[in-house]
Scaffold this active site. Structure first.
Site, PDB file in Angstrom:
ATOM      1  N   ARG A 108       0.829  -1.203   0.000  1.00 32.23           N
ATOM      2  CA  ARG A 108       0.000   0.000   0.000  1.00 32.23           C
ATOM      3  C   ARG A 108       0.866   1.256   0.000  1.00 32.23           C
ATOM      4  NH1 ARG A 108      -4.604   0.651   4.523  1.00 32.23           N
ATOM      5  NH2 ARG A 108      -2.768   0.884   5.846  1.00 32.23           N
ATOM      6  N   LYS A 213      -2.832   6.746   1.110  1.00 37.33           N
ATOM      7  CA  LYS A 213      -2.570   7.100   2.520  1.00 37.33           C
ATOM      8  C   LYS A 213      -1.542   8.228   2.552  1.00 37.33           C
ATOM      9  CE  LYS A 213      -2.258   4.621   6.925  1.00 37.33           C
ATOM     10  NZ  LYS A 213      -3.619   4.930   7.373  1.00 37.33           N
ATOM     11  N   GLU A 246     -16.138   6.150   5.770  1.00 39.23           N
ATOM     12  CA  GLU A 246     -15.141   5.663   6.714  1.00 39.23           C
ATOM     13  C   GLU A 246     -15.054   6.620   7.887  1.00 39.23           C
ATOM     14  OE1 GLU A 246     -11.333   5.541   4.777  1.00 39.23           O
ATOM     15  OE2 GLU A 246     -11.499   7.587   4.020  1.00 39.23           O
TER      16      GLU A 246
END
Length: 320
Positions: A108, A213, A246
């Site tokens: 990721r 992220k 989220e």
């Protein structure tokens, strides 16, 4: 300069055109000390620390070294993580001396770096950088002296100037072994109060930021602040149609009235490593045993939350 520009520069104090007869700056009412000795500076920084930060070891590619001295766990002021927020990060766990799913987190991290158009810090391609970063993360964990802790790593556009793009900068890697986020100590055993935060209160991230992220967590921070004002803890983001996305640092999942584990799709939602693992384990173990009726990833609404048997927040840092 044209006359109009000269007049404007005189008003704003441009040094190229303003009159040299301007008076000097008045002496400040309070003048901080000017310190140029590194040891003296480190001592001042150390005095400002509480000693309870829970930071165990830190690696900086700027120094290509690890420190366990909290006063030295710093970034250069021209690192673009600070200058423009041009950085990505990820967090994994050291559990009883073992790195838990480090390569999944590095997958990721590299995907986020590619989306953010960040150059990698070490020579060669992704494979070479993965190997080097893996060894650095392990070495930092060893230096921490801990068998269990959280491990966060950042890739940044690096140091070199205060510009906008990475041009002229040297990419940076930072690794920190630390004791976890504050306020999560009992979350996995006693649960937390939570509140929804509609996008009319705090805007939701666009997909380009939500699905990688990055260091840009301003909206995440505002979501948590709004949640606390509403009696919650982290906040659950809700779009204009009533769909749940989220939380500020968590994926959201429920067990509904039919014993189905459900979580929203990864659209404008980060591909959480913990929620993905939870879905895998639930499918492999809980469904065959009859403890869950199924695992579904699909739209989730506020009404679904309110009717759920159980609501969970999934992140590397918590299971609550």
């Amino acid at each position: 300069c044209p006359p109009a520009r000269r007049a404007l520069c005189s008003l704003v104090g441009c040094t190229k055109t303003a009159s040299s007869s301007r008076p000097p700056l008045p002496a400040p009412a309070v003048m901080p000390a000017v310190v140029n000795d590194p040891a003296a500076w480190a001592k001042l920084v150390g005095a400002a620390r509480s000693g309870k930060e829970g930071f165990f070891a830190f690696y900086s590619s700027v120094a290509d070294a690890i420190t366990t001295n909290v006063s030295l766990m710093t970034l250069p002021v021209d690192d673009h993580a600070i200058v423009r927020g041009h950085a990505v990060f990820d967090t994994c766990s050291l559990a009883e001396g073992r790195m838990y799913r480090l390569q999944v987190h590095l997958d990721r991290l590299f995907a986020s770096a590619a989306s953010a158009r960040l150059p990698l810090p070490f020579g060669g391609g992704e494979a070479a950088n993965r190997e080097r970063i893996t060894e650095i993360v392990r070495a930092t964990c060893v230096a921490s002296g801990r068998r269990s802790c959280d491990v966060r790593f950042w890739l940044t556009a690096g140091t070199g100037n205060l510009g906008v793009t990475p041009a002229g900068c040297t990419p940076s890697l930072y690794v920190l072994c630390f004791g976890g986020l504050p306020g999560l100590e009992d979350a996995d055993t006693v649960g937390i109060s939570e509140a929804t935060v509609p996008e009319s209160v705090v805007p939701l991230k666009p997909a380009a930021l939500a699905e990688l992220k990055s260091n840009n967590y301003l909206l995440n921070a505002l979501c948590m602040l709004a949640a606390k004002e509403r009696g919650g803890t982290y906040g659950i983001g809700v779009d204009g149609a009533g769909n749940v996305l989220e939380s500020c640092v968590l994926n959201v999942a429920i067990v509904d009235g039919h014993s189905v584990l459900r979580t929203p799709p990864f659209r404008r939602v980060l591909r959480g490593t913990t929620v993905r693992r939870a879905m895998e384990l639930a499918s492999e173990h809980l469904v065959p045993r009859g403890e869950l009726a199924g695992v579904v990833q699909g739209p989730l609404t506020v009404a679904d939350l309110l009717a759920a048997r159980e609501v969970r927040g999934e992140a590397a840092e918590m299971w609550s």
